[in-house]
Design an enzyme around this catalytic site. Structure first.
Site, PDB file in Angstrom:
ATOM      1  N   ASP A   1       1.225  -1.064  -0.025  1.00 46.02           N
ATOM      2  CA  ASP A   1       0.057  -0.012   0.249  1.00 46.02           C
ATOM      3  C   ASP A   1       1.234   1.108   0.142  1.00 46.02           C
ATOM      4  OD1 ASP A   1      -2.120   1.677   0.493  1.00 46.02           O
ATOM      5  OD2 ASP A   1      -2.479   0.732   2.161  1.00 46.02           O
TER       6      ASP A   1
ATOM      7  N   ASP B   1      -1.694   5.118  -5.731  1.00 46.14           N
ATOM      8  CA  ASP B   1      -1.942   4.411  -4.473  1.00 46.14           C
ATOM      9  C   ASP B   1      -2.241   2.384  -4.929  1.00 46.14           C
ATOM     10  OD1 ASP B   1      -3.122   3.162  -2.090  1.00 46.14           O
ATOM     11  OD2 ASP B   1      -4.617   4.152  -2.222  1.00 46.14           O
TER      12      ASP B   1
END
Length: 446
Positions: free
Chosen positions: A77, A277
């Site tokens: 992440d 992201d």
């Protein structure tokens, strides 16, 4: 993607029950054990990535922790910085991961530790006593969250120059997790935060002098890929670089302003700030931008023997053809490419081909992998997720405050001695890294 962090001052008495102590007897815990290879370009550590955008919905790496080391599968992440694993303790909302839960052993990070202040967004961090534990709570944009305590343990790493180190790294031990969406939680143990906050594994390794503050990933559209800390795998040429925005926080990598091109032509979608992201499966735009892009795509495919597939629950917008599609390759000829053009660097673009915004589902339909972020609670945020980052090496250089990318075959982890001989980057050849078994598509973890 990590949107905000709240720090509760809880007292976790249950951890006092863990009295067994791991034998911490590495003879040279923070020193290289093998330095016989030439250190030609610096140090990096490389991880094999598994997973896919569809049907799994996330990409993971296996990180070894402890003494003796045990593997933990973690979602990668770049939208958050704190790494956490599920605790082997009375745990609310914990899932059943493929591997074991993490068992703490008298290794809690104290509240007065500098890293504890790093999980606070406010300056009013205080400790009632010096021996207080460091509690954390991280909340993600999709309304998922993890609550727990900071611990510190050995994380053995092998570098590309042949050396092996066993640094003690702080991370979260989560005992209260919440997951959003309508599908089952992922069968992973936690999250590997790739942001540049002080508590990230990347920042800690950099502060210890082991690597440059650089992280990169290469996610294959066929599943799998690789992730790296450090700068060894960065090609010497061909990378497109653009500066991070000053508004970038320690948790988010933000670029812009950018405008969207459709089939090489300007559109009305301009002035976007974009968060890169890897924790998001799909790409999200604010409602106005999303509607404009969707209208361009739908108007362009009129008369192309595609009809709406309203019975497919995979994504909000899907189409079916005269016969079932087997892959995006079968459907991409119906669609035009998109591109992101960045104003701060002349002629700088990121191409998003049809493969970068489409998926083909188990029903044989083709679906639009760009979603309305405002509709799912992201407000005005615009997120470039995994679907649009596939088959690109993406590099986050936190020292130079820039992000770069280059089209790449991500199906094999490059070999430093072979692929970088003469400081030249050779495109890796195809190899099967493996794709997870078919499952229902997971909602993206933002």
């Amino acid at each position: 993607m990590d949107c905000k962090i709240k720090i509760p001052f809880l007292t976790l008495f249950l951890f006092l029950l863990f009295s067994s102590i791991f034998p911490l007897t590495f003879s040279a815990a923070n020193k290289p054990l093998n330095t016989d290879k030439l250190h030609r370009r610096g140090s990096s550590t490389v991880f094999r990535v598994q997973g896919n955008v569809y049907p799994l919905g996330y990409y993971t790496v296996s990180l070894k922790i402890g003494n003796p080391p045990k593997p933990y599968d973690l979602d990668i992440d770049s939208g958050s910085d704190l790494t956490w694993v599920q605790c082997d303790a009375p745990c609310k909302g914990c899932t059943k991961p493929n591997h074991q839960l993490y068992k703490p052993s008298n290794n809690l990070v104290q509240c007065v530790d500098q890293l504890c202040a790093g999980v606070h967004l406010t300056s009013d961090h205080h400790c009632d006593t010096p021996d207080d534990q460091c509690d954390y709570e991280v909340e993600y944009a999709d309304h998922g969250s993890s609550l727990g305590v900071l611990v510190r343990d050995y994380i053995p790493l092998q570098f590309t120059n042949g050396s092996v180190i066993h640094p003690k790294i702080a991370f979260g031990c989560g005992y209260d997790q919440k997951y959003s969406g309508h599908t089952s939680p992922p069968s992973t143990t936690g999250v590997l935060g790739l942001g540049n906050g002080k508590t990230s594994i990347l920042s800690q390794l950099h502060s210890l002098g082991h690597i440059r503050n650089v992280v990169g990933h290469c996610l294959s559209g066929r599943g799998g890929g690789f992730l790296f800390f450090g700068d060894d795998l960065i090609p010497s040429s061909g990378i497109v670089w653009t500066p991070m925005l000053p508004s970038s926080s320690e948790k988010h990598y933000i670029l812009g302003p950018a405008e969207v091109l459709f089939n090489g032509k300007p559109t009305t979608v301009k002035g976007l700030e974009l968060i890169f992201d890897s924790g998001s499966s799909y790409t999200y735009f604010n409602s106005k931008a999303y509607r404009a892009i969707l209208d361009l795509v739908t108007n362009d495919i009129k008369g192309k023997q595609l009809t709406r597939a309203t019975e497919d629950p995979s994504l909000p917008i899907c189409w079916k053809g005269s016969k079932s599609f087997k892959s995006v390759s079968d459907a991409k000829s119906y669609f035009k490419p998109l591109a992101l053009r960045f104003k701060k660097v002349k002629n700088l673009q990121m191409l998003i081909p049809p493969e970068g915004y489409l998926i083909v589902t188990k029903h044989g339909n083709v679906c639009f992998g760009i979603l309305d972020g405002t509709e799912v609670g992201l407000g005005n945020l615009n997120i470039i997720g995994d679907i649009s980052l596939q088959d690109k090496m993406v590099i986050y250089d936190n020292e130079r405050q820039q992000i770069g990318w280059i089209s790449s075959n991500c199906d094999r982890i490059p070999d430093i001695d072979r692929d970088f001989e003469g400081d030249a980057f050779q495109q890796p050849h195809a190899a099967n890294l493996g794709i997870f078994d078919n499952r229902c598509p997971a909602d993206s973890e933002l």
